[in-house]
Scaffold this active site. Structure first.
Site, PDB file in Angstrom:
ATOM      1  N   CYS A 186       0.772  -1.276  -0.031  1.00  0.00           N
ATOM      2  CA  CYS A 186      -0.055   0.106  -0.018  1.00  0.00           C
ATOM      3  C   CYS A 186       0.833   1.320   0.079  1.00  0.00           C
ATOM      4  CB  CYS A 186      -0.975   0.047   1.319  1.00  0.00           C
ATOM      5  SG  CYS A 186      -2.198  -1.358   1.550  1.00  0.00           S
ATOM      6  N   ARG A 231       5.296  -0.028  -6.014  1.00  0.00           N
ATOM      7  CA  ARG A 231       5.488  -0.786  -4.829  1.00  0.00           C
ATOM      8  C   ARG A 231       4.502  -2.114  -4.875  1.00  0.00           C
ATOM      9  NH1 ARG A 231       6.472   2.274   0.131  1.00  0.00           N
ATOM     10  NH2 ARG A 231       4.804   1.261   1.110  1.00  0.00           N
ATOM     11  N   TRP A 252      -2.939  -2.804  -1.590  1.00  0.00           N
ATOM     12  CA  TRP A 252      -2.528  -4.076  -1.941  1.00  0.00           C
ATOM     13  C   TRP A 252      -3.317  -4.991  -0.739  1.00  0.00           C
ATOM     14  CZ3 TRP A 252      -0.156  -8.485   0.366  1.00  0.00           C
ATOM     15  CH2 TRP A 252       0.393  -9.288  -0.497  1.00  0.00           C
ATOM     16  N   ASN A 304      -2.052   2.335   5.781  1.00  0.00           N
ATOM     17  CA  ASN A 304      -1.021   1.167   5.536  1.00  0.00           C
ATOM     18  C   ASN A 304      -0.669   0.340   6.504  1.00  0.00           C
ATOM     19  OD1 ASN A 304      -0.545   2.375   3.023  1.00  0.00           O
ATOM     20  ND2 ASN A 304       1.522   2.884   3.178  1.00  0.00           N
ATOM     21  N   GLY A 305      -0.430  -0.841   6.298  1.00  0.00           N
ATOM     22  CA  GLY A 305      -0.381  -1.598   7.670  1.00  0.00           C
ATOM     23  C   GLY A 305      -1.378  -2.554   7.863  1.00  0.00           C
ATOM     24  N   GLU A 360      18.949 -17.010  -7.073  1.00  0.00           N
ATOM     25  CA  GLU A 360      18.440 -15.673  -7.438  1.00  0.00           C
ATOM     26  C   GLU A 360      18.054 -15.842  -8.855  1.00  0.00           C
ATOM     27  OE1 GLU A 360      17.458 -13.155  -6.229  1.00  0.00           O
ATOM     28  OE2 GLU A 360      17.653 -11.768  -7.506  1.00  0.00           O
ATOM     29  N   LYS A 368      14.359 -14.725 -10.078  1.00  0.00           N
ATOM     30  CA  LYS A 368      13.920 -13.471 -11.112  1.00  0.00           C
ATOM     31  C   LYS A 368      13.279 -14.219 -12.214  1.00  0.00           C
ATOM     32  CE  LYS A 368      14.899 -10.987  -9.530  1.00  0.00           C
ATOM     33  NZ  LYS A 368      15.005 -10.430  -8.474  1.00  0.00           N
ATOM     34  N   GLU A 393       9.675 -14.564 -10.689  1.00  0.00           N
ATOM     35  CA  GLU A 393       8.999 -13.274 -10.776  1.00  0.00           C
ATOM     36  C   GLU A 393       8.443 -12.645 -11.986  1.00  0.00           C
ATOM     37  OE1 GLU A 393      10.856 -11.222  -6.882  1.00  0.00           O
ATOM     38  OE2 GLU A 393      12.333 -11.240  -8.630  1.00  0.00           O
ATOM     39  N   HIS A 397      19.366 -35.706  -6.352  1.00  0.00           N
ATOM     40  CA  HIS A 397      18.547 -36.206  -5.235  1.00  0.00           C
ATOM     41  C   HIS A 397      17.172 -35.687  -5.641  1.00  0.00           C
ATOM     42  CE1 HIS A 397      21.935 -37.613  -2.834  1.00  0.00           C
ATOM     43  NE2 HIS A 397      22.558 -36.371  -3.357  1.00  0.00           N
ATOM     44  N   LYS A 444       6.875  -4.428  -4.139  1.00  0.00           N
ATOM     45  CA  LYS A 444       8.204  -4.118  -3.887  1.00  0.00           C
ATOM     46  C   LYS A 444       8.859  -3.845  -2.487  1.00  0.00           C
ATOM     47  CE  LYS A 444      12.199  -2.364  -5.513  1.00  0.00           C
ATOM     48  NZ  LYS A 444      12.888  -3.602  -6.050  1.00  0.00           N
TER      49      LYS A 444
HETATM   50  C1  G6P Z   1       9.770  -8.220  -2.073  1.00  0.00           C
HETATM   51  C2  G6P Z   1      10.417  -7.916  -3.408  1.00  0.00           C
HETATM   52  C3  G6P Z   1      11.906  -8.441  -3.571  1.00  0.00           C
HETATM   53  C4  G6P Z   1      12.631  -8.561  -2.292  1.00  0.00           C
HETATM   54  C5  G6P Z   1      11.846  -8.816  -1.000  1.00  0.00           C
HETATM   55  C6  G6P Z   1      12.952  -8.219   0.095  1.00  0.00           C
HETATM   56  O1  G6P Z   1       9.379  -9.667  -2.364  1.00  0.00           O
HETATM   57  O2  G6P Z   1       9.638  -7.874  -4.369  1.00  0.00           O
HETATM   58  O3  G6P Z   1      12.198  -7.679  -4.686  1.00  0.00           O
HETATM   59  O4  G6P Z   1      13.884  -9.188  -2.586  1.00  0.00           O
HETATM   60  O5  G6P Z   1      10.610  -8.080  -0.914  1.00  0.00           O
HETATM   61  O6  G6P Z   1      12.903  -6.950   0.224  1.00  0.00           O
HETATM   62  P1  G6P Z   1      13.863  -6.055   1.063  1.00  0.00           P
HETATM   63  O7  G6P Z   1      13.418  -4.630   0.566  1.00  0.00           O
HETATM   64  O8  G6P Z   1      14.032  -6.283   2.365  1.00  0.00           O
HETATM   65  O9  G6P Z   1      15.186  -6.269   0.310  1.00  0.00           O
END
Ligand code: G6P
Length: 614
Positions: A2, A27, A74, A98-99, A487, A491, A494, A510, A609
């Site tokens: 949010c 976000r 959100w 928010n929250g 990673e 990626k 996502e 395994h 985000k």
């Molecule tokens: C969300 C974002 C990711 C990020 C993760 C941790 O899932 O989409 O890209 O890696 O949060 O966020 P931070 O801001 O703590 O690195």
């Protein structure tokens, strides 16, 4: 997640609010809305879907109003529809939030018994109704008191009753020209403009207007009017982010721009810190770091979420090798609810791009409360995590807008590589492998090497495009390449929404080997490092079963080319810096495939985000 924007002043409020909402889109959200204070009523518009849909509803609206609040939601409590979108109106007040309000159902039950009617399923409306309920009670008892005093008292009362981490901003009929609010665990940033006061949940919505900002202190109710902000403990500071840093600058997406910024980001993160003789200590506040963190360290926990947790996993290899330190890596959402052992000498490092991730923040607070020494590696200056840690090693990636993290990750890896080398020195560790000295050099030439890798971007994107019909994509690597494989898989899922998994190369036998066939692509990270021959054996096993192999190796490696279907050659770098180079093709493969599938590159569906709720 949010986002909040609020403005009060002399200018037309609506364009400022809508511009702010667009800047917060990154976000992640699913509905949006705003409320304008218009003479004796509120003009409220809400829409499920993109901010653009909300903008389409604004013809003939907001021409004269100079005060308003706006929100991107959100969904947490209740479906992502118009009814649940913010702002929420309760009698005389209108509120954005928010929250999460954890005890919202008990409060809702109580208010329902008192005859309050609810129109949404949100915890936000419960908060708004509670403030309004208390406001009416107080007004009844003190009919001569000013509307503002009554509102402030009712806010205080309601804040005492709700549990959770949140930020709210509200307006009340009968009190024109003022916004009220509080941050209680969810950040709010404010700035005093020439013509009024601007407030947002995140610096990105403020920077285009002014770079002098204040992160509101927790637990203090503030009042904003055309002259600025009134609250206890306000400290304004200048942020070195500029508006052009939050624009695409000719790139078709923020993510692509951020991928190409990586050489610069790595250079900025090291500037002024890398000792030129590559022998002396790194240039941060050494004395303090030594005193606070490293002098008596016995165990290091690195804690993070998502991409940042992969940086932590890579750092485990660095700290074990160069600093000879017991380093445990933990996912913050697990760490906070386990029973971690905090013996004397425990140092906890939290890694976070945003510095606001709820689980990571909770893990930091757990460590602080247990008396551990803490440090943070954050990208957003003055974020909550940065402020609450005992020592900061800030990354300098600048604003990252693409939801899928790229440049923040390389900046984190760079910082962790430098930090582990430094801690090894502080602890007086005699380096038995030459990787430490070579990695110093590797760090110094990293921007150059990254440029060279990026010069092949077209080729990486093309390989990515071809992956769009594969049944599943596996990413494998050994040693420091294992977290990079994880990673790469993250990626990929996502951005493309396709199934992708990351594995340690030695684990293939395994389980994953069971589903290898020509419709499965295996992206293997196999630079010429100390694990090379082992990874090659694993590749042979895949080849024997018909898997489609894409090898990312060292340029000029003919051996690996013979056993792979496609080959990507990267410059040879040092042990510590090779992982930082190796992630670049993975980012671009994911980008290429997502583009071919027509995905939303900067805002993948369902993702946020900054994950400010559990
Ligand atoms: C969300 C974002 C990711 C990020 C993760 C941790 O899932 O989409 O890209 O890696 O949060 O966020 P931070 O801001 O703590 O690195």
């Amino acid at each position: 997640m949010c986002g909040i924007v609020g403005y009060v002043g002399q200018k037309q409020a609506l364009p400022i609010l809508l511009d702010g909402l667009m800047r917060l889109e990154y976000r992640g959200y699913d509905s949006a809305g705003f409320a304008l204070y218009s003479k004796d009523h509120f003009e409220i518009k809400r829409n499920a879907g993109p901010v653009q849909g909300l903008i389409d509803l604004t013809q003939d609206c907001g021409k004269t109003e100079t005060q308003g609040i706006a929100h991107t939601r959100w969904a947490t409590h209740g479906a992502p529809n118009e009814t649940n979108a913010h702002p929420h109106r309760a009698g005389e007040i209108v509120l954005v939030h928010n929250g999460i309000i954890e005890n919202y159902s008990q409060i809702k039950e109580y208010l329902s018994k008192e005859g309050v009617q609810f129109s949404s399923q949100t915890d936000t409306e419960v908060f708004a109704q509670l403030i309004e309920f208390r406001r009416k009670e107080i007004a009844k008892k003190n009919p001569t008191q000013s509307a503002e005093s009554t509102l402030l008292q009712s806010m205080k009362k309601a804040i005492d009753e709700v549990e959770g981490h949140y930020a709210i901003v509200l307006m009340a009929l009968g009190i024109p020209g003022k916004l009220f609010g509080i941050q209680n665990g969810a950040p709010l940033v404010v700035s005093k403009l020439k013509d009024g006061a601007l407030i947002a949940s995140d610096i990105q919505a403020i920077i285009p207007y002014h770079n002098e900002v204040c992160f509101l202190p927790k637990g203090e109710i503030f009042i904003a009017d055309k002259d600025g902000f009134h609250a206890k403990g306000l400290k304004f500071e200048t942020i070195d982010w500029t508006a052009d840093k939050v624009e695409k600058n000719g790139f078709e997406s923020f993510m692509l721009k951020e991928i190409f910024q990586q050489p610069m980001v790595v250079a900025d993160t090291l500037t002024g810190r890398l000792p030129l003789d590559q022998k002396s200590p790194f240039m941060w506040d050494h004395q303090k770091a030594h005193e606070v963190l490293w002098k008596n360290v016995k165990r290091l926990y690195l804690v993070a979420c998502g991409t940042s947790s992969h940086a932590a996993m890579a750092a485990k290899y660095y700290f074990e090798r160069w600093a000879r330190l017991d380093c445990q890596v933990d996912i913050a959402s697990e760490f906070r609810y386990r029973d971690p052992v905090f013996e004397p000498g425990t140092v906890v490092g939290v890694i976070s791009q945003s510095g606001e991730t709820a689980d990571t923040l909770a893990a930091l607070r757990l460590a602080n409360d247990a008396g551990a020494s803490t440090f943070s590696i954050c990208n957003v200056p003055n974020s909550t995590i940065a402020r609450e840690s005992s020592f900061q090693y800030p990354t300098k990636a600048g604003p990252e807008i693409g939801v899928a993290s790229t440049k923040a990750f390389t900046a984190q890896l760079t910082m962790l590589c430098a930090l582990a080398l430094d801690v090894g020195r502080l602890r007086g560790i005699q380096q038995t492998k030459d990787s430490a000295q070579k990695s110093f050099h590797g760090l110094a030439r990293l921007p150059q090497d990254l440029d060279q890798v990026l010069s092949q971007s077209e080729a990486f994107i093309k390989i990515g495009e071809k992956l769009k019909n594969q049944r599943i994509i596996l990413f494998v690597g050994r040693g420091t390449m294992y977290p990079i494989a994880l990673e790469g898989a993250l990626k990929f899922k996502e951005l493309t929404y396709l199934p992708a998994e990351g594995f340690a190369a030695g684990e293939l036998k395994h389980g994953p080997i069971a589903y290898i066939d020509p419709d499965v692509s295996i992206i293997t990270l196999a630079p010429k490092d100390e694990w090379y021959s082992k990874t090659i054996s694993n590749l042979e096993e895949i080849r024997a079963r018909g898997g489609h192999i894409i090898a990312i190796g060292t340029e000029g490696d003919t051996e690996i080319q013979k056993i792979s279907n496609e080959f990507i050659g990267l410059p040879k770098s040092a042990w510590g810096t090779q992982p930082i180079l190796s992630v670049i093709p993975l980012q671009l493969l994911a980008y290429g495939c997502a583009k071919a599938l027509g995905r939303n590159i900067d805002k993948p569906r369902n993702l946020a985000k900054s994950v400010t709720v559990e």
